[in-house]
Scaffold this motif. Sequence first.
Motif, mmCIF file in Angstrom:
data_model
loop_
_atom_site.group_PDB
_atom_site.id
_atom_site.type_symbol
_atom_site.label_atom_id
_atom_site.label_comp_id
_atom_site.label_asym_id
_atom_site.label_seq_id
_atom_site.Cartn_x
_atom_site.Cartn_y
_atom_site.Cartn_z
ATOM 1 N N LEU A 90 18.221 -46.516 7.401
ATOM 2 C CA LEU A 90 17.908 -45.274 8.095
ATOM 3 C C LEU A 90 19.201 -44.607 8.545
ATOM 4 O O LEU A 90 20.137 -45.281 8.984
ATOM 5 C CB LEU A 90 17.040 -45.567 9.333
ATOM 6 C CG LEU A 90 16.706 -44.399 10.243
ATOM 7 C CD1 LEU A 90 15.627 -43.523 9.595
ATOM 8 C CD2 LEU A 90 16.238 -44.899 11.589
ATOM 9 N N LYS A 93 16.588 -43.733 4.331
ATOM 10 C CA LYS A 93 15.717 -42.672 4.828
ATOM 11 C C LYS A 93 16.566 -41.802 5.754
ATOM 12 O O LYS A 93 17.190 -42.311 6.690
ATOM 13 C CB LYS A 93 14.525 -43.255 5.592
ATOM 14 C CG LYS A 93 13.626 -42.178 6.149
ATOM 15 C CD LYS A 93 12.441 -42.751 6.887
ATOM 16 C CE LYS A 93 11.605 -41.583 7.411
ATOM 17 N NZ LYS A 93 10.413 -42.045 8.084
ATOM 18 N N TRP A 94 16.601 -40.508 5.481
ATOM 19 C CA TRP A 94 17.364 -39.568 6.300
ATOM 20 C C TRP A 94 16.430 -38.848 7.255
ATOM 21 O O TRP A 94 15.404 -38.313 6.849
ATOM 22 C CB TRP A 94 18.090 -38.570 5.393
ATOM 23 C CG TRP A 94 19.279 -39.210 4.778
ATOM 24 C CD1 TRP A 94 19.310 -39.978 3.654
ATOM 25 C CD2 TRP A 94 20.593 -39.215 5.303
ATOM 26 N NE1 TRP A 94 20.575 -40.456 3.443
ATOM 27 C CE2 TRP A 94 21.384 -39.990 4.437
ATOM 28 C CE3 TRP A 94 21.185 -38.634 6.422
ATOM 29 C CZ2 TRP A 94 22.735 -40.203 4.653
ATOM 30 C CZ3 TRP A 94 22.536 -38.836 6.627
ATOM 31 C CH2 TRP A 94 23.292 -39.615 5.751
ATOM 32 N N VAL A 95 16.784 -38.850 8.540
ATOM 33 C CA VAL A 95 15.967 -38.191 9.562
ATOM 34 C C VAL A 95 16.803 -37.107 10.227
ATOM 35 O O VAL A 95 17.872 -37.394 10.776
ATOM 36 C CB VAL A 95 15.470 -39.204 10.622
ATOM 37 C CG1 VAL A 95 14.706 -38.501 11.725
ATOM 38 C CG2 VAL A 95 14.621 -40.290 9.976
#
Length: 174
Positions: A22, A47-49
């Motif tokens: 992440l 996962k890019w937030v």
Amino acid sequence: SFTSKRVLARMQGILQDARPVLALTTSEHIPALESAYRDIPGFFAMKWVATDQIPAKADGYTSIEVEKDSVAYLQYTSGSTSTPKGVIITHGNIMHQVDCLKRVWTQDGTASSMACWMPYYHDMGLFSGTLFPLYMGIPSYLMSPVAFIRRPESWLETISHYRISHTAAPVFAY
């Protein structure tokens, strides 16, 4: 800059060592990151937030118990002389450090406000700009490191304008 050879090499070393799943950033930085790091294996497997796209709401929040020996984060060396090396920082390490800062920086156990221009990937910036103020429950006035480098007196102007009681910086800043 995201694209300097040194930054690219450091990022690649950290990705290979930590294998993160992440990554947090803001939506404005995602295009530049995609462009700069498209050829680094594993960079976009995470996962890019975009934190500025997360709705702010406390409904449904459930606190969890955290043990003092559990991992809080990994801190990496700069990689200026070799491949970046990671060190595990535990929640106990963090609490010990902020408690030490409280004893050293506040003779009467109180502080009214902080000012910080140091980057958060540096432990001094992380602790004096974010973690110590959170621990103390005090406001923290955050400046861009670039603003300080371009015009160091802006730090002093911030201290004066907001009547800052506490600040910290590496020796070269003074």
